[in-house]
Enzyme design. Structure first.
Site, PDB file in Angstrom:
ATOM      1  N   TYR A   1      42.617  63.549  19.484  1.00 38.53           N
ATOM      2  CA  TYR A   1      41.734  64.397  20.277  1.00 38.53           C
ATOM      3  C   TYR A   1      41.931  64.146  21.789  1.00 38.53           C
ATOM      4  CZ  TYR A   1      38.043  66.303  22.900  1.00 38.53           C
ATOM      5  OH  TYR A   1      37.390  66.981  23.885  1.00 38.53           O
TER       6      TYR A   1
ATOM      7  N   ASP B   1      37.413  69.384  18.866  1.00 38.39           N
ATOM      8  CA  ASP B   1      36.275  68.455  18.830  1.00 38.39           C
ATOM      9  C   ASP B   1      35.250  69.021  17.832  1.00 38.39           C
ATOM     10  OD1 ASP B   1      35.119  70.591  20.115  1.00 38.39           O
ATOM     11  OD2 ASP B   1      34.194  69.404  21.696  1.00 38.39           O
TER      12      ASP B   1
ATOM     13  N   GLU C   1      36.885  62.259  29.154  1.00 39.91           N
ATOM     14  CA  GLU C   1      36.960  62.394  27.693  1.00 39.91           C
ATOM     15  C   GLU C   1      36.529  61.106  27.000  1.00 39.91           C
ATOM     16  OE1 GLU C   1      37.232  64.978  25.969  1.00 39.91           O
ATOM     17  OE2 GLU C   1      37.732  66.360  27.579  1.00 39.91           O
TER      18      GLU C   1
END
Ligand code: SF4
Length: 315
Positions: free
Chosen positions: A117, A135, A37
């Site tokens: 996130y 996202d 990520e």
């Protein structure tokens, strides 16, 4: 069509078309998911998958080993990915947690470089918790699906939460992500291939719900000096924000002569015109590297490009 049917259609589509082969989709290891990520924040999927993620994990197989390694080693493995603050935060997080990531949104968000996130991605993809992940791809799908005009990301998150499939939140989030990336794309969405077509409220004017702001770039001219002695090039540790803690060529004032050449370079929001001069005199502390040593040193992509540039000139 009710929500349950939309969930079912979405997951069937994901079974057939989802990007299941991505290596970070086939693990529950929180470090692997966290690393992917962070890398994916500013870098394309293919580059992360092929060039950086496997090599990084080979060098730092656990979060603990990452924290125990010198920052220079981490920056050197990150070299070329840009946004080096990401690598520094990874390193700091590895040290703070002693290699064991927390398992709640709240605790994850206390760590450096982990925002809403990334924390929700770790909780959803690694821990299968019923949290929403929003996202840019998911945000676009949600805005179109619910025909949300000019709304904040907070409102989008609320809608995403209401639409979450709590029976399989992980695959639901991944499916929406892939749908945004493969079908509900920014320009010309492929609505006729979409599993949410029947219940999508924005399909007739999809473009309306995702007007994007034009990106603004900052143009700059930079001037660097190349000093070579005994086949080695002088570099120093940058202290400016753009390349902090990376090795860079020394900056010089624009000179009248000894210009070796110029090239363009794009870095985050900057569009740079770079001019390289040959210089003989240096002031301050320098690290001297030969061409082979460039490979494993924490060097910015701009300096690497400059090195290739003057290498071509036969220097
Ligand atoms: S129907 Fe079209 S606009 Fe609606 S979610 Fe699917 S691709 Fe996006």
């Amino acid at each position: 069509m009710n929500t349950q049917t939309s969930h079912k259609n979405l997951l069937s589509w994901y079974d057939k078309h989802g990007r299941h082969q991505l290596p970070w989709r086939n693990t529950d290891d929180l470090y692997h998911i966290y690393l992917s990520e962070i890398m994916l924040q500013q870098t394309q999927v293919n580059r992360v998958r092929d060039e950086y993620y496997p090599q990084f994990l080979q060098r730092f197989s656990t979060l603990k080993s990452l924290g125990e390694s010198p920052l220079d080693d981490v920056l050197s493995m990150w070299s070329g990915l840009g946004y080096y603050r990401r690598a520094k935060n990874l390193h700091k997080t590895a040290q703070l947690t002693q290699g064991i990531l927390p398992t709640t949104l709240k605790e994850l968000k206390k760590l450096p470089g982990i925002g809403q996130y990334t924390a929700s991605a770790i909780c959803s993809f690694g821990l299968h918790q019923a949290v929403t992940v929003v996202d840019t791809n998911i945000s676009r799908v949600i805005k179109r699906y619910f025909a949300l005009l000019d709304v904040s990301e907070k409102v989008v998150s609320e809608y995403a939460k209401g639409f979450l499939n709590t029976h399989n939140p992980r695959d639901h989030n991944l499916a929406l992500m892939d749908l945004g990336s493969l079908v509900c794309v920014p320009k010309n969405p492929k609505c006729d291939e979409c599993p949410l077509f029947d219940s999508c409220q924005g399909k007739d004017e999809a473009q309306l719900y995702t007007k994007t702001k034009k990106k603004e770039y900052i143009s700059m001219e930079l001037f660097f000096g190349v000093c070579i002695k005994d086949g080695k090039i002088a570099l120093h540790l940058s202290d400016d924000n753009m390349y902090k803690d990376m090795l860079v060529l020394p900056k010089v004032e624009p000179l009248e002569e000894n210009l070796l050449g110029s090239f363009k370079h794009a870095y985050t929001k900057y569009r740079l015109d770079v001019h390289i001069y040959s210089i003989d005199e240096l002031d301050g502390e320098f690290v001297w590297l030969c061409a082979e040593e460039f490979e494993n040193a924490p060097i910015s992509s701009l300096t690497r490009k400059a090195q290739k540039f003057f290498h071509k000139k036969g220097l």
